[in-house]
Motif scaffolding. Sequence first.
Motif, PDB file in Angstrom:
ATOM      1  N   MET A   1       1.491   8.307  11.143  1.00 30.82           N
ATOM      2  CA  MET A   1       2.896   8.654  11.049  1.00 30.82           C
ATOM      3  C   MET A   1       3.783   7.583  11.672  1.00 30.82           C
ATOM      4  O   MET A   1       4.963   7.589  11.455  1.00 30.82           O
ATOM      5  N   ASN A   2       3.224   6.677  12.424  1.00 27.24           N
ATOM      6  CA  ASN A   2       4.032   5.678  13.109  1.00 27.24           C
ATOM      7  C   ASN A   2       4.126   4.359  12.364  1.00 27.24           C
ATOM      8  O   ASN A   2       4.798   3.459  12.828  1.00 27.24           O
ATOM      9  N   CYS A   3       3.438   4.208  11.263  1.00 26.31           N
ATOM     10  CA  CYS A   3       3.495   2.953  10.523  1.00 26.31           C
ATOM     11  C   CYS A   3       4.830   2.849   9.797  1.00 26.31           C
ATOM     12  O   CYS A   3       5.261   3.776   9.132  1.00 26.31           O
ATOM     13  N   GLN A   4       5.458   1.700   9.952  1.00 29.25           N
ATOM     14  CA  GLN A   4       6.747   1.472   9.302  1.00 29.25           C
ATOM     15  C   GLN A   4       6.679   0.198   8.493  1.00 29.25           C
ATOM     16  O   GLN A   4       6.289  -0.833   9.026  1.00 29.25           O
ATOM     17  N   PRO A   5       7.056   0.185   7.272  1.00 32.42           N
ATOM     18  CA  PRO A   5       7.354   1.367   6.476  1.00 32.42           C
ATOM     19  C   PRO A   5       6.057   2.068   6.068  1.00 32.42           C
ATOM     20  O   PRO A   5       5.018   1.409   5.920  1.00 32.42           O
ATOM     21  N   PRO A   6       6.101   3.376   5.897  1.00 33.16           N
ATOM     22  CA  PRO A   6       4.884   4.111   5.543  1.00 33.16           C
ATOM     23  C   PRO A   6       4.204   3.590   4.285  1.00 33.16           C
ATOM     24  O   PRO A   6       2.986   3.628   4.179  1.00 33.16           O
ATOM     25  N   SER A   7       4.964   3.065   3.365  1.00 31.53           N
ATOM     26  CA  SER A   7       4.379   2.571   2.114  1.00 31.53           C
ATOM     27  C   SER A   7       3.497   1.351   2.328  1.00 31.53           C
ATOM     28  O   SER A   7       2.732   0.969   1.444  1.00 31.53           O
ATOM     29  N   GLN A   8       3.564   0.744   3.514  1.00 31.25           N
ATOM     30  CA  GLN A   8       2.738  -0.422   3.832  1.00 31.25           C
ATOM     31  C   GLN A   8       1.661  -0.099   4.867  1.00 31.25           C
ATOM     32  O   GLN A   8       1.034  -1.007   5.413  1.00 31.25           O
ATOM     33  N   ALA A   9       1.433   1.173   5.119  1.00 29.10           N
ATOM     34  CA  ALA A   9       0.414   1.580   6.093  1.00 29.10           C
ATOM     35  C   ALA A   9      -0.955   1.066   5.647  1.00 29.10           C
ATOM     36  O   ALA A   9      -1.325   1.208   4.484  1.00 29.10           O
ATOM     37  N   PRO A  10      -1.715   0.449   6.553  1.00 30.78           N
ATOM     38  CA  PRO A  10      -3.024  -0.080   6.191  1.00 30.78           C
ATOM     39  C   PRO A  10      -3.950   0.970   5.579  1.00 30.78           C
ATOM     40  O   PRO A  10      -4.694   0.667   4.646  1.00 30.78           O
ATOM     41  N   CYS A  11      -3.896   2.193   6.071  1.00 31.67           N
ATOM     42  CA  CYS A  11      -4.769   3.241   5.526  1.00 31.67           C
ATOM     43  C   CYS A  11      -4.417   3.555   4.086  1.00 31.67           C
ATOM     44  O   CYS A  11      -5.296   3.746   3.244  1.00 31.67           O
ATOM     45  N   LEU A  12      -3.141   3.606   3.778  1.00 31.36           N
ATOM     46  CA  LEU A  12      -2.685   3.884   2.419  1.00 31.36           C
ATOM     47  C   LEU A  12      -3.170   2.799   1.466  1.00 31.36           C
ATOM     48  O   LEU A  12      -3.655   3.085   0.371  1.00 31.36           O
ATOM     49  N   LEU A  13      -3.072   1.565   1.898  1.00 32.90           N
ATOM     50  CA  LEU A  13      -3.483   0.440   1.065  1.00 32.90           C
ATOM     51  C   LEU A  13      -4.995   0.348   0.927  1.00 32.90           C
ATOM     52  O   LEU A  13      -5.500  -0.132  -0.086  1.00 32.90           O
ATOM     53  N   ALA A  14      -5.736   0.818   1.926  1.00 32.02           N
ATOM     54  CA  ALA A  14      -7.201   0.723   1.909  1.00 32.02           C
ATOM     55  C   ALA A  14      -7.874   1.834   1.121  1.00 32.02           C
ATOM     56  O   ALA A  14      -9.013   1.685   0.689  1.00 32.02           O
ATOM     57  N   CYS A  15      -7.195   2.937   0.906  1.00 31.38           N
ATOM     58  CA  CYS A  15      -7.821   4.099   0.269  1.00 31.38           C
ATOM     59  C   CYS A  15      -8.004   3.894  -1.227  1.00 31.38           C
ATOM     60  O   CYS A  15      -7.027   3.811  -1.976  1.00 31.38           O
ATOM     61  N   LYS A  16      -9.251   3.823  -1.648  1.00 32.83           N
ATOM     62  CA  LYS A  16      -9.572   3.617  -3.064  1.00 32.83           C
ATOM     63  C   LYS A  16      -9.480   4.912  -3.873  1.00 32.83           C
ATOM     64  O   LYS A  16      -9.468   4.890  -5.093  1.00 32.83           O
ATOM     65  N   GLU A  17      -9.442   6.047  -3.196  1.00 29.39           N
ATOM     66  CA  GLU A  17      -9.422   7.352  -3.867  1.00 29.39           C
ATOM     67  C   GLU A  17      -8.032   7.952  -3.982  1.00 29.39           C
ATOM     68  O   GLU A  17      -7.876   9.072  -4.442  1.00 29.39           O
ATOM     69  N   ASN A  18      -7.016   7.229  -3.533  1.00 29.59           N
ATOM     70  CA  ASN A  18      -5.639   7.735  -3.519  1.00 29.59           C
ATOM     71  C   ASN A  18      -5.533   9.058  -2.776  1.00 29.59           C
ATOM     72  O   ASN A  18      -4.805   9.958  -3.178  1.00 29.59           O
ATOM     73  N   ALA A  19      -6.282   9.166  -1.694  1.00 28.69           N
ATOM     74  CA  ALA A  19      -6.269  10.384  -0.892  1.00 28.69           C
ATOM     75  C   ALA A  19      -5.197  10.343   0.191  1.00 28.69           C
ATOM     76  O   ALA A  19      -4.910  11.364   0.804  1.00 28.69           O
ATOM     77  N   ILE A  20      -4.601   9.191   0.419  1.00 29.89           N
ATOM     78  CA  ILE A  20      -3.553   9.063   1.431  1.00 29.89           C
ATOM     79  C   ILE A  20      -2.213   9.109   0.718  1.00 29.89           C
ATOM     80  O   ILE A  20      -1.976   8.359  -0.229  1.00 29.89           O
TER      81      ILE A  20
END
Length: 51
Positions: A1-20
Amino acid sequence: MNCQPPSQAPCLLACKENAIEILGGAITINSDNCTRCRDCVEVCPLDVIKI
């Protein structure tokens, strides 16, 4: 929740299953899509993701 901007969060970018997802500005994990591969855990700079 602290990543700014959220659209660039490493977890979001790393998830191959679009689960984030970003819901209401918060980064959330959709457990229906998550395969528990732990890719998001490995890249989280805040060490907040627990699977």
